[in-house]
Design an enzyme around this catalytic site. Structure first.
Site, PDB file in Angstrom:
ATOM      1  CB  ALA A  93      -0.773  -0.034   1.077  1.00 50.55           C
ATOM      2  CB  THR A  99      -2.140   6.909  -0.330  1.00 51.83           C
ATOM      3  OG1 THR A  99      -3.033   6.324  -1.715  1.00 51.83           O
ATOM      4  CG2 THR A  99      -1.034   7.568  -0.607  1.00 51.83           C
ATOM      5  CG  ASP A 111      -3.547  11.172  -5.773  1.00 52.18           C
ATOM      6  OD1 ASP A 111      -3.201  10.191  -5.515  1.00 52.18           O
ATOM      7  OD2 ASP A 111      -4.519  11.641  -5.672  1.00 52.18           O
TER       8      ASP A 111
END
Lengths: 507, 507
Positions: free
Chosen positions: B210, B212, B270
């Site tokens: 993972a 975020t 992002d």
């Protein structure tokens, strides 16, 4: 989210000072197998909230395998200073609340404009110590270059003023000056303040330590007198002498700026918006009403062109107007270092030579300081237009400026001796000719690698100037260091670069 | 700058493992009063180079007041793992060389375009461990959002491929898939790989942990089998079964990506350019030739609109073409979580239910996986156009996919039991009506606050779906946690947010 909510998930641990200097990042050390880590599920680099009486911090967790007893929370030096527990004191330990203001930082990274509320939220959380160093680096990077527009810069500046104390001198015009750095050795403040104060103006000067340069004004002043004054001591100094030269960080004017600077320093990024907010928030918080900004321009100075100076200058004037400060500008020559020394002690030596009217005092430093002081005397109403320079020259020549400087140092805690570096290395001209260019950035970097500003006596002493004609083997500059490793490192750096001094054959 | 130059300023110290887990930042602890600190002038947060036999690292210095003997250099767990000394081994300690590639990072911060050489220099230094966490945060921020154009994204991707190993399977078409995250529970990879491999295609899947999200594919697979395979073990698995599902970081494919992800995770930013470079560098390095990208679109998914999916998809196809990868896209529905579980163990439970053809298996997860597997079967030449879905459905229904999955797990080290969380809390509908919206982001955040992915059994189990009609008090979802503190923290977070499920009265 109230304190009551959070306390459901908090646990009591006992404070232990573990004596680790993490360069001011707040770090808490906890055993991997301790009851708290297990029951609370803390993992490495989690953000942890610690309460000790009325004090609260958010720290970064480092998990340790042993060297702490069960139930102990080890505190880094900065965390210990912030929480001020006694050894073994009870700490309430809980997960840090989620940090909503980070959504504004992300929006800025993605190129959105931020409003006043967003900057207030971010600056409030930064000042409360809720941002990790990684979060700070992201915010600084997102605001760097020209990423903040006028309205955003005004918002950031206001937010930075509002989170700190703000002084009121009750004296009408209060003058100030700031030099936008990048020019090694440009230590005019230490001359301008006593000249201006000797003419009766009020100039409570707060200065910064170096961000990306080998010495900030506060670093250089600290060689000569204490600068870590609290607001009461600063006020006493100004009441007694009309002026002071102190470190802005210790008086909690714009405390967010001090936190940002700590992370800006290793990143070495230029940022117009943060520069303007940093400078003007300090000035406004210090209670200034009239501010002169010195903008040295040169190809290797911080401001590289007249156009860049104009853009930055306009931004400073506009933001100043928005927050109620009258800002005047003076664009100066930034082609080469000012004075001879680069580094706190070497610059302090140059300043003293000018104030004491020594024959060997660097004349360029003297002339720059007189022009700036003249501007401020006119801006502050102490001299009619066109007569400021003459008044400044007179006050320096008759010894009043030196007497005033000595009085300021005494009021701040006593005039100090200038230290000398224990390790030196002379760098000589490889060939003869005329010096046609000097790379200020490489000189500054060499001074930093030699240990400046942390090692006060470290730096570079420059022996030749633009236009000088030199013989092969003639000393160009001397590296000063407090440690042989740092001297070697600075030499190494210089040896792998193109020459700092360009020497052209004289035909 | 040669090694010989640097050794002039280096000193020998003795290694001590101090057992501090700094979340992979390399940290060295040295006494303030030790001979090296004094003679070399090291100060807190200086960057220090450490050599131990053939291994070299750059670490961040933390200065300590005691708990180390004179001449000892304490190493954090990550520094110990990187240098691999024995206790008391001799370390050569020196100043870190100055990091020239940072000038490229600064240029990027200021909005300049970077060329291939710049990205190679930056990525090379990152992979060599020369960047501090602050430097990494700055690089990540500078490249975030849409700050990298096509040519820069290609350069970054190539640089990331070139610094790692690159596999060659010698088998013609090698297929792969990737899902651009943001959709909780979307764990189709664990179904697609065995289906496709059962049809004879080669699919050596490397997945990420993972960044975020509450679980990466590698985190979920790790619940069921070891994923930390080296390249030899990965190759054996693929030779035996035609496929594998391993963590990309442990096989040193695109090692720069693993370093960047470590800092990206707490920043939660992002970045289109880094996303593309991260995905495609891993695929190219893994030896893939044909890659299907699953782009779930929804207002609270990572990709929020069809236009954003098109932009990102085009960039993936273009960069793929530039580096010799054929990239196909499938835009899928990203309106709500897929399956029921969010978090490694809960998602693994859903995957097993589908593979074992249990009656209660989540049908949405099954349907998505079959469509993607069908696409890949066609892309890889195992099914004529238009017949992939039928073949995939058959292979899942007759148990060949489950047999293949069990074989892959065995080859990777053995199928594991799925753990159960020790602390749970059911969240009920506050009122009755139809569910008209579900906030995936808040659900993901709650799963993370509950401990996922570090605590494998932690997360959220979702009981209701879009369009369902619920009674007041009917369970909407259950929080799972391994620690009461984390359960309380997740609850607290939910209680301070607008409702995750929007329930509209049914007229």
């Amino acid at each position: 989210m109230t304190h009551e909510h959070i306390s459901h998930a908090s646990v009591t641990m006992s404070a232990r000072r573990v004596g680790v200097d993490t360069y001011q990042e707040l770090v808490v050390y906890m055993r991997r197998d301790c009851a708290v880590c297990r029951s609370e599920g803390f993992t490495a680099q989690a953000r942890v909230q610690l309460d000790c009486g009325p004090r609260r911090i958010i720290a970064t967790l480092n998990v340790v395998d042993d060297w702490l007893a069960e139930g102990q929370a080890g505190l880094s030096e900065s965390a210990w200073a912030a929480l001020q527990p006694t050894e073994g004191a009870s700490l309430l330990v809980s997960h840090a609340p989620s940090l909503d203001s980070l959504s504004h930082v992300r929006a800025k990274v993605y190129g959105h404009r931020l409003g006043g509320d967003a900057f207030r939220a971010v600056v409030g959380d930064i000042t409360a110590g809720r941002y990790s160093d990684l979060h700070l680096a992201t915010f600084i990077t997102a605001c760097a270059g020209d990423h903040l527009d006028l309205a955003e810069t005004v918002s950031l500046t206001r937010a930075m003023i509002d989170v700190g104390d703000r002084l009121d001198w009750g004296r009408g015009r209060v003058v100030d000056k700031h030099c936008v750095g990048g020019l090694p050795g440009n230590r005019t403040t230490l001359l301008v303040v006593p000249i201006v104060a000797a003419c009766g103006l009020t100039m409570p000067k707060t200065s910064s330590r170096a961000i990306t340069s080998p010495a900030g004004t506060a670093d250089t002043m600290e060689v000569l007198a204490p600068v870590d004054l609290d607001i009461a001591a600063m006020r006493r100094t100004v009441e007694r002498t009309g002026a002071c030269i102190v470190w802005g960080g210790s008086v909690r004017l714009s405390p967010a700026d001090d936190i940002l600077i700590r992370v800006e320093r290793p990143l070495d990024l230029d940022s117009e918006g943060q520069l303007v907010a940093s400078v003007l928030s300090k000035k406004a918080a210090a209670g200034s009403t009239h501010v002169l900004i010195d903008l040295p321009v040169g190809p290797t100075a911080k401001v590289r062109s007249a156009e860049a100076a104009q853009t930055l200058g306009r931004r400073l004037v506009e933001v100043g107007r928005a927050i109620g400060l009258e800002v005047a500008l003076r664009v100066t020559d930034g082609l080469q270092p000012v004075g001879r020394g680069i580094g706190p002690a070497l610059e302090a030596r140059d300043v003293l030579a000018v104030l004491r009217r020594q024959a060997d005092a660097p004349d360029d430093l003297r002339q720059r300081a007189l022009r700036l002081a003249g501007d401020i005397l006119e801006l502050g109403g102490a001299a009619p237009a066109g007569t400021g320079l003459d008044l400044a020259t007179e006050v320096l020549a008759d010894g009043r400026a030196w007497a005033k400087f000595a009085a300021i140092c005494e009021a701040q805690g006593g005039l100090r001796e200038v230290p000398l570096a224990s390790h030196r290395r002379v760098i000589e001209a490889p060939s003869g000719g005329r010096i046609t260019a000097i790379d200020n950035r490489v000189l500054s970097r060499a001074a930093k690698l030699a240990g400046a500003p942390k090692a006060a006596a470290a730096g570079v002493d420059v022996h030749a100037r633009l236009g000088d004609i030199v013989r092969p083997g003639q000393p160009l500059f001397t590296l000063h260091a407090q440690a042989p490793g740092e001297l070697a490192y600075a030499r190494q750096y210089i040896e792998t670069r193109p020459p700092i001094f360009q020497i052209s054959e004289v035909s």
